[in-house]
Motif scaffolding. Structure first.
Motif, PDB file in Angstrom:
ATOM      1  N   LEU A  51     -12.906   6.960   0.517  1.00 43.00           N
ATOM      2  CA  LEU A  51     -11.468   7.331  -0.209  1.00 43.00           C
ATOM      3  C   LEU A  51     -10.317   6.351   0.686  1.00 43.00           C
ATOM      4  N   ALA A  52     -10.246   6.531   2.014  1.00 46.47           N
ATOM      5  CA  ALA A  52      -9.324   6.120   2.928  1.00 46.47           C
ATOM      6  C   ALA A  52      -9.693   4.520   2.762  1.00 46.47           C
ATOM      7  N   LEU A  53     -10.700   3.858   2.818  1.00 43.63           N
ATOM      8  CA  LEU A  53     -11.139   2.472   2.760  1.00 43.63           C
ATOM      9  C   LEU A  53     -10.543   1.944   1.596  1.00 43.63           C
ATOM     10  N   GLU A  54     -10.956   2.692   0.147  1.00 45.84           N
ATOM     11  CA  GLU A  54     -10.372   2.391  -0.851  1.00 45.84           C
ATOM     12  C   GLU A  54      -8.770   2.139  -1.078  1.00 45.84           C
ATOM     13  N   GLY A  55      -8.086   3.384  -0.397  1.00 45.99           N
ATOM     14  CA  GLY A  55      -6.804   3.333  -0.321  1.00 45.99           C
ATOM     15  C   GLY A  55      -6.304   2.271   0.369  1.00 45.99           C
ATOM     16  N   PHE A  56      -6.804   1.790   1.644  1.00 50.16           N
ATOM     17  CA  PHE A  56      -6.224   0.571   2.169  1.00 50.16           C
ATOM     18  C   PHE A  56      -6.319  -0.706   1.499  1.00 50.16           C
ATOM     19  N   GLU A  57      -7.550  -0.780   0.684  1.00 47.54           N
ATOM     20  CA  GLU A  57      -7.784  -2.009  -0.089  1.00 47.54           C
ATOM     21  C   GLU A  57      -6.758  -1.970  -1.381  1.00 47.54           C
ATOM     22  N   ARG A  58      -6.568  -1.016  -2.004  1.00 44.98           N
ATOM     23  CA  ARG A  58      -5.482  -0.708  -2.939  1.00 44.98           C
ATOM     24  C   ARG A  58      -4.017  -1.240  -2.196  1.00 44.98           C
ATOM     25  N   LEU A  59      -3.791  -0.611  -1.242  1.00 43.34           N
ATOM     26  CA  LEU A  59      -2.462  -0.632  -0.575  1.00 43.34           C
ATOM     27  C   LEU A  59      -2.327  -2.237  -0.142  1.00 43.34           C
ATOM     28  N   ALA A  94      -0.348  11.745  -0.303  1.00 43.99           N
ATOM     29  CA  ALA A  94      -1.543  12.519   0.431  1.00 43.99           C
ATOM     30  C   ALA A  94      -2.612  11.528   0.736  1.00 43.99           C
ATOM     31  N   LEU A  95      -2.737  10.446  -0.151  1.00 44.58           N
ATOM     32  CA  LEU A  95      -3.881   9.418   0.339  1.00 44.58           C
ATOM     33  C   LEU A  95      -3.447   8.815   1.606  1.00 44.58           C
ATOM     34  N   LEU A  96      -2.217   8.321   1.566  1.00 45.45           N
ATOM     35  CA  LEU A  96      -1.826   7.610   2.761  1.00 45.45           C
ATOM     36  C   LEU A  96      -1.695   8.553   4.282  1.00 45.45           C
ATOM     37  N   ARG A  97      -1.635   9.797   4.013  1.00 46.03           N
ATOM     38  CA  ARG A  97      -1.802  10.689   5.243  1.00 46.03           C
ATOM     39  C   ARG A  97      -3.402  10.566   5.576  1.00 46.03           C
ATOM     40  N   LEU A  98      -4.178  10.775   4.541  1.00 47.25           N
ATOM     41  CA  LEU A  98      -5.795  10.716   4.803  1.00 47.25           C
ATOM     42  C   LEU A  98      -6.168   9.333   5.422  1.00 47.25           C
ATOM     43  N   MET A  99      -5.488   8.282   4.709  1.00 45.88           N
ATOM     44  CA  MET A  99      -5.885   6.730   5.296  1.00 45.88           C
ATOM     45  C   MET A  99      -5.428   6.740   6.916  1.00 45.88           C
ATOM     46  N   LYS A 103      -8.223   6.472  10.094  1.00 48.24           N
ATOM     47  CA  LYS A 103      -8.093   5.236  11.023  1.00 48.24           C
ATOM     48  C   LYS A 103      -8.148   5.461  12.667  1.00 48.24           C
ATOM     49  N   HIS A 104      -7.339   6.541  12.734  1.00 47.49           N
ATOM     50  CA  HIS A 104      -7.004   7.082  14.258  1.00 47.49           C
ATOM     51  C   HIS A 104      -8.321   7.870  14.780  1.00 47.49           C
ATOM     52  N   LYS A 105      -9.285   8.222  13.742  1.00 48.34           N
ATOM     53  CA  LYS A 105     -10.156   8.924  14.599  1.00 48.34           C
ATOM     54  C   LYS A 105     -11.303   8.289  15.545  1.00 48.34           C
ATOM     55  N   SER A 106     -11.565   8.819  16.551  1.00 44.09           N
ATOM     56  CA  SER A 106     -12.388   8.074  17.608  1.00 44.09           C
ATOM     57  C   SER A 106     -13.540   7.519  17.131  1.00 44.09           C
ATOM     58  N   ASP A 107     -14.016   8.132  15.988  1.00 40.31           N
ATOM     59  CA  ASP A 107     -15.472   7.601  15.165  1.00 40.31           C
ATOM     60  C   ASP A 107     -15.027   6.918  13.902  1.00 40.31           C
ATOM     61  N   ALA A 108     -14.001   6.353  13.681  1.00 46.87           N
ATOM     62  CA  ALA A 108     -13.592   5.635  12.531  1.00 46.87           C
ATOM     63  C   ALA A 108     -14.533   4.527  12.287  1.00 46.87           C
ATOM     64  N   GLU A 114     -10.928  -2.398   9.830  1.00 47.81           N
ATOM     65  CA  GLU A 114     -10.753  -3.678   9.304  1.00 47.81           C
ATOM     66  C   GLU A 114      -9.835  -3.826   7.967  1.00 47.81           C
ATOM     67  N   ALA A 115     -10.011  -2.867   7.164  1.00 40.64           N
ATOM     68  CA  ALA A 115      -9.539  -2.570   5.856  1.00 40.64           C
ATOM     69  C   ALA A 115      -8.133  -2.325   6.043  1.00 40.64           C
ATOM     70  N   SER A 116      -7.740  -1.659   7.131  1.00 38.08           N
ATOM     71  CA  SER A 116      -6.306  -1.174   7.553  1.00 38.08           C
ATOM     72  C   SER A 116      -5.596  -2.295   8.093  1.00 38.08           C
ATOM     73  N   ASN A 117      -6.148  -3.163   8.752  1.00 39.40           N
ATOM     74  CA  ASN A 117      -5.461  -4.362   9.315  1.00 39.40           C
ATOM     75  C   ASN A 117      -5.189  -5.203   8.178  1.00 39.40           C
ATOM     76  N   ARG A 118      -6.181  -5.397   7.412  1.00 38.82           N
ATOM     77  CA  ARG A 118      -6.003  -6.649   6.230  1.00 38.82           C
ATOM     78  C   ARG A 118      -4.939  -5.759   5.248  1.00 38.82           C
ATOM     79  N   ALA A 119      -4.782  -4.492   4.907  1.00 36.21           N
ATOM     80  CA  ALA A 119      -3.939  -3.907   3.996  1.00 36.21           C
ATOM     81  C   ALA A 119      -2.464  -4.239   4.593  1.00 36.21           C
ATOM     82  N   LEU A 120      -1.933  -4.254   5.901  1.00 29.99           N
ATOM     83  CA  LEU A 120      -1.068  -4.327   6.297  1.00 29.99           C
ATOM     84  C   LEU A 120      -0.517  -6.057   6.851  1.00 29.99           C
ATOM     85  N   SER A 121      -1.405  -6.630   6.529  1.00 36.97           N
ATOM     86  CA  SER A 121      -1.202  -8.106   6.947  1.00 36.97           C
ATOM     87  C   SER A 121      -0.206  -9.054   6.452  1.00 36.97           C
TER      88      SER A 121
END
Length: 188
Positions: A51-59, A94-99, A103-108, A114-121
Motif C-alpha cells: 500500500l505504501a509503495l502504491e501510494g508513492f507511485e500515485r503521489l 493517513a496513507l502519507l503517514r503510512l508511506m 520508508k523509514h523502517k530499518s527493514d524497508a 526507490e518508489a519514495s525517491n521517484r515520487a519526490l523526484s
C-alpha cells in the motif's frame, strides 16, 4: 483481488491506524474467505508495504503531471508542485503517514525506498530546469527542493482543516513558495 485488498486497506487506514488493520477484517469486508488475502500478501506487513509503495507511485504520478509542462516559467511550476503536494497530502493524510513510516523502517524493502525517491523526484528536476534557465542559484537540486517540501510539510502540520488562522492553506502555499523562490534566486 489484490487491488480490492489495497483499496479496502486504504479505506480502513483512513478510519484508524495501521495497528488496527487486519487481513481477516479486510477479508470479511470484501466478502471473501479469510485465507484469500494470503494469495497476494504473506502477512499484514506485506500488505502495508504494498500500500505504501502504491501510494508513492500515485503521489509521484500526480506531482509529475503537475510540472509536466516544461515550457512554463519556473515560479509557476514550483508553485504548482507545492500546491499539488499539499492537496494530495491533505486528501491522503493517513496513507502519507503510512508511506513515511514504511520508508523509514530499518527493514524497508528496496523497492519501497526507490518508489519514495521517484515520487519526490519532480522537485529536484524542477530545480534543475530552473537552474538551466538561470532562475535558480546553482547548488544541490535535492537540497534546494527540500526547502519547498519542508515548507509544505510544515504548513500541513500547523494548519487545521485546510486553514491557518482563517487563511486557506492553498493561498499560504503560494505565499511561502514565493518567499522560497526569492531565497533561491541567483545573487548578482
Amino acid at each position: 483481488m489484490r487491488a480490492a485488498l489495497l483499496q479496502a486497506a486504504e479505506s480502513a487506514l483512513a478510519l484508524g491506524d495501521s495497528e488496527g488493520l487486519s487481513l481477516r477484517e479486510l477479508s470479511r469486508s470484501l466478502g471473501v474467505s479469510y485465507t484469500a488475502p494470503r494469495r497476494h500478501f504473506a502477512n499484514k506487513q506485506a500488505l502495508l508495504d504494498a500500500l505504501a509503495l502504491e501510494g508513492f507511485e500515485r503521489l509521484g504520478a500526480t506531482l509529475n503531471r503537475a510540472v509536466s509542462d516544461r515550457t512554463e516559467e519556473f515560479d509557476l511550476r514550483m508553485t504548482k508542485l507545492a500546491r499539488t503536494y499539499v492537496r494530495w497530502a491533505m486528501k491522503h493524510s493517513a496513507l502519507l503517514r503510512l508511506m513515511v513510516a514504511a520508508k523509514h523502517k530499518s527493514d524497508a524493502p528496496p523497492a519501497l525506498i526507490e518508489a519514495s525517491n521517484r515520487a519526490l523526484s519532480a522537485g529536484p528536476l524542477t530545480i534543475v530546469d530552473g537552474q538551466s534557465t538561470g532562475a535558480v542559484v546553482q547548488g544541490d537540486p535535492l537540497r534546494l527542493a527540500l526547502a519547498v517540501f519542508a515548507a509544505a510539510e510544515g504548513l500541513i502540520a500547523i494548519c487545521t482543516n485546510g486553514e491557518c488562522d482563517g487563511v486557506p492553506i492553498d493561498r499560504l502555499v503560494v505565499e511561502i513558495v514565493q518567499q522560497i523562490i526569492v531565497g533561491i534566486r541567483p545573487r548578482i
